[in-house]
Design a protein around this motif. Structure first.
Motif, PDB file in Angstrom:
ATOM      1  N   THR A 108       7.016   4.244   0.742  1.00  0.00           N
ATOM      2  CA  THR A 108       6.668   4.476   2.139  1.00  0.00           C
ATOM      3  C   THR A 108       5.184   4.158   2.331  1.00  0.00           C
ATOM      4  OG1 THR A 108       6.870   6.062   3.971  1.00  0.00           O
ATOM      5  CG2 THR A 108       6.083   6.919   1.883  1.00  0.00           C
ATOM      6  N   VAL A 109       4.760   4.000   3.566  1.00  0.00           N
ATOM      7  CA  VAL A 109       3.351   3.750   3.867  1.00  0.00           C
ATOM      8  C   VAL A 109       2.767   5.020   4.479  1.00  0.00           C
ATOM      9  CG1 VAL A 109       1.694   2.331   5.123  1.00  0.00           C
ATOM     10  CG2 VAL A 109       3.790   1.295   4.229  1.00  0.00           C
ATOM     11  N   PRO A 118       8.027   3.652   7.216  1.00  0.00           N
ATOM     12  CA  PRO A 118       8.534   2.668   6.254  1.00  0.00           C
ATOM     13  C   PRO A 118       7.663   1.406   6.117  1.00  0.00           C
ATOM     14  CG  PRO A 118      10.267   3.321   7.793  1.00  0.00           C
ATOM     15  CD  PRO A 118       8.997   3.914   8.277  1.00  0.00           C
ATOM     16  N   THR A 119       6.967   1.000   7.201  1.00  0.00           N
ATOM     17  CA  THR A 119       6.169  -0.230   7.163  1.00  0.00           C
ATOM     18  C   THR A 119       4.735   0.048   7.616  1.00  0.00           C
ATOM     19  OG1 THR A 119       6.608  -0.877   9.459  1.00  0.00           O
ATOM     20  CG2 THR A 119       8.230  -1.585   7.776  1.00  0.00           C
ATOM     21  N   THR A 120       3.854  -0.890   7.315  1.00  0.00           N
ATOM     22  CA  THR A 120       2.452  -0.762   7.726  1.00  0.00           C
ATOM     23  C   THR A 120       2.331  -0.690   9.247  1.00  0.00           C
ATOM     24  OG1 THR A 120       1.722  -1.919   5.746  1.00  0.00           O
ATOM     25  CG2 THR A 120       0.181  -1.854   7.593  1.00  0.00           C
ATOM     26  N   GLU A 121       3.073  -1.543   9.943  1.00  0.00           N
ATOM     27  CA  GLU A 121       3.008  -1.560  11.407  1.00  0.00           C
ATOM     28  C   GLU A 121       3.466  -0.228  11.997  1.00  0.00           C
ATOM     29  OE1 GLU A 121       4.483  -3.910   9.520  1.00  0.00           O
ATOM     30  OE2 GLU A 121       3.053  -5.553   9.795  1.00  0.00           O
ATOM     31  N   GLU A 122       4.559   0.291  11.459  1.00  0.00           N
ATOM     32  CA  GLU A 122       5.055   1.576  11.948  1.00  0.00           C
ATOM     33  C   GLU A 122       4.103   2.715  11.586  1.00  0.00           C
ATOM     34  OE1 GLU A 122       9.792   1.619  11.918  1.00  0.00           O
ATOM     35  OE2 GLU A 122       8.947   0.783  10.063  1.00  0.00           O
ATOM     36  N   ALA A 123       3.479   2.638  10.414  1.00  0.00           N
ATOM     37  CA  ALA A 123       2.523   3.681  10.011  1.00  0.00           C
ATOM     38  C   ALA A 123       1.308   3.677  10.933  1.00  0.00           C
ATOM     39  CB  ALA A 123       2.106   3.481   8.555  1.00  0.00           C
ATOM     40  N   GLU A 163       3.448   9.181   7.983  1.00  0.00           N
ATOM     41  CA  GLU A 163       4.010   8.138   7.138  1.00  0.00           C
ATOM     42  C   GLU A 163       5.101   7.398   7.886  1.00  0.00           C
ATOM     43  OE1 GLU A 163       6.976   9.532   4.064  1.00  0.00           O
ATOM     44  OE2 GLU A 163       5.929  11.417   4.526  1.00  0.00           O
ATOM     45  N   GLU A 178       0.565   2.263   0.360  1.00  0.00           N
ATOM     46  CA  GLU A 178       1.935   2.485  -0.078  1.00  0.00           C
ATOM     47  C   GLU A 178       1.988   3.565  -1.146  1.00  0.00           C
ATOM     48  OE1 GLU A 178       4.355  -0.923  -0.931  1.00  0.00           O
ATOM     49  OE2 GLU A 178       3.151  -2.153   0.437  1.00  0.00           O
TER      50      GLU A 178
END
Length: 91
Positions: free
Chosen positions: A18-19, A33-38, A31, A14
């Motif tokens: 953002t991640v 917004p979330t770990t899963e999306e990253a 990058e 983070e």
């Protein structure tokens, strides 16, 4: 050329709300917004890099595996299957 599988490790951490997903041994990153999306964006980013290397005839690098986090994040291994024939083209 048949399809190939390429792996790289990313550190997900983070920063400023953002991640970030930064690869070990490769330039760039992504990058979300979330770990899963990253993690998903890291796969998309890696696929784009591999496709670029295939299209330009660049020798594929060998990024290091077994990395430890450098920025307090988590290491995530990402693998993508690519082939030159599967790349969308326009004429």
């Amino acid at each position: 050329m048949t399809s190939m599988f390429f792996m790289a490790e990313f550190e997900l951490f983070e920063s400023e709300g953002t991640v970030l997903a930064l690869p070990f041994g490769l330039e760039g990153g992504t990058e979300a917004p979330t770990t899963e999306e990253a993690a998903a964006m890291a796969a998309d980013w890696l696929r784009g890099e591999v496709e670029h290397w295939l299209m330009t005839g660049t020798r594929l690098p060998s990024p290091p595996l077994g990395n430890v986090p450098l920025r307090g994040g988590r290491v995530c291994i990402v693998g993508v299957s690519c082939s030159l024939e599967a790349i969308d083209t326009m004429t």
